[in-house]
Design an enzyme around this catalytic site. Structure first.
Site, PDB file in Angstrom:
ATOM      1  CG  ASP A  18       0.862   5.611  -8.569  1.00 19.61           C
ATOM      2  OD1 ASP A  18       1.988   5.137  -8.330  1.00 19.61           O
ATOM      3  OD2 ASP A  18       0.164   6.139  -7.675  1.00 19.61           O
ATOM      4  CB  SER A  19       2.831   1.020  -8.422  1.00 24.44           C
ATOM      5  OG  SER A  19       2.814   1.698  -7.181  1.00 24.44           O
ATOM      6  N   GLY A  51       7.465   1.443  -3.750  1.00 20.24           N
ATOM      7  CA  GLY A  51       8.338   2.023  -2.735  1.00 20.24           C
ATOM      8  C   GLY A  51       9.206   1.026  -1.991  1.00 20.24           C
ATOM      9  CB  CYS A  82       4.418   7.072  -9.039  1.00 21.22           C
ATOM     10  SG  CYS A  82       5.416   6.008  -7.963  1.00 21.22           S
ATOM     11  CD  GLU A 160      -3.605   1.674  -2.834  1.00 21.07           C
ATOM     12  OE1 GLU A 160      -4.183   0.578  -2.919  1.00 21.07           O
ATOM     13  OE2 GLU A 160      -2.793   2.102  -3.677  1.00 21.07           O
ATOM     14  CB  CYS A 196       4.087   9.411  -1.424  1.00 26.02           C
ATOM     15  SG  CYS A 196       3.196   7.948  -2.039  1.00 26.02           S
ATOM     16  CG  HIS A 198      -0.742   6.266  -2.300  1.00 32.62           C
ATOM     17  ND1 HIS A 198       0.109   5.935  -3.324  1.00 32.62           N
ATOM     18  CD2 HIS A 198      -1.713   5.313  -2.304  1.00 32.62           C
ATOM     19  CE1 HIS A 198      -0.313   4.826  -3.907  1.00 32.62           C
ATOM     20  NE2 HIS A 198      -1.418   4.428  -3.296  1.00 32.62           N
TER      21      HIS A 198
END
Length: 278
Positions: A18-19, A51, A82, A160, A196, A198
């Site tokens: 993932d980033s 994104g 992702c 995050e 997503c 996240h």
């Protein structure tokens, strides 16, 4: 595909790419379903967030970074944790890697199967919402249901922040909640797709902030089952407990935050960091 015999000298493993740290939601489900599998983590923090960047910038970058990280950790399977990276780079990754590549697909099909009102909210980054790949998924799997596209890029930073121990309030989430329920069809939406990786990290907060109950779906369960399928196809026998993990990064940026986020999977996480420089 190679047989399980080639894995006799190392622990069976998957690299989750993932980033940022959103792929933790995928990793938690894989760990729950496949506790003996060693999980490595590849974080392209040098290009975070994906994104907001163009397809022309992202596609070659994703292939190069993920391939380099796979070569470094010698994982048996690559999990692209992702949605943005999956919608852009799965075919070229499968061309350059000998290992299986598992991608994340927004859970539109199960959402359509479970929706009673016929109206679904697709909550994603702006890139995922607007990509041709996503529109094709809706055409193929929404089964004629109405899909409300809800761009929610701010949820990445909020997820995050939660991993850093910060409190996420209903006020923080209010703009996203308004986009869901104030949109045409929002009065009858009954299912929300968290498109997503996240976003499942904020499932409890989103549910608490919503004016009424929704079914919140993500791809974690499907990804874990696909990884399990590939392990069977490769004839890989898992140990009772996983080996130590590696954490690979493309930059020194925000290293402490990344280390802290992944510490639940790698107890001795500081010694497991292997920077990947491109």
């Amino acid at each position: 595909m190679p047989s399980g015999s080639r894995h006799s000298n190392k622990a069976p493993s998957a690299l989750i790419f993932d980033s940022g740290v959103g792929a933790i939601s995928i990793a938690r489900e894989i760990r729950r379903q496949i506790p003996g599998l060693t999980l490595h983590f590849g974080v392209d923090n040098g290009f975070y967030p994906y994104g907001t960047k163009s397809e022309e910038m992202l596609r070659p970058r994703i292939v190069e970074v993920a391939s380099t990280m796979m070569a470094t950790c010698d994982a048996d399977i690559l999990v692209v944790g992702c949605n943005t990276a999956s919608t852009l780079a799965l075919p070229p990754l499968r061309e350059v890697l000998k290992q299986p590549v598992v991608g994340v697909v927004p859970a539109i099909k199960p959402a359509a199967a479970g929706s009673r009102s016929g109206t679904i909210a697709l909550i994603a980054t702006e890139g995922t919402v607007n990509r041709h790949y996503t529109r094709e998924l809706i055409d193929q799997f929404a089964n004629g249901h109405r899909v409300i596209n809800v761009p929610a890029p701010e949820l990445v930073a909020l997820a995050e922040a939660k991993l850093r121990g910060e409190h996420i309030s209903a006020t923080d989430l209010a703009p996203v909640i308004e986009r869901i329920f104030d949109a045409p069809g929002g009065d009858i939406v009954d299912t929300a797709v968290l498109a997503c990786t996240h976003f499942p990290l904020l499932r409890e907060e989103l549910a608490a902030a919503s004016p009424r109950a929704l079914t919140w779906l993500d791809s974690g369960d499907a990804i874990a089952r696909r990884v399990r399928w590939w392990l069977d196809e490769l004839d890989i026998t898992l140990p009772n407990t996983p080996d130590s993990s590696q954490l690979l990064t493309s930059s020194d940026d925000h290293r402490e935050t990344i280390l802290r986020a992944f510490s639940e999977f790698t107890p001795d996480y500081r010694s497991a960091v292997i920077p990947v420089r491109l």
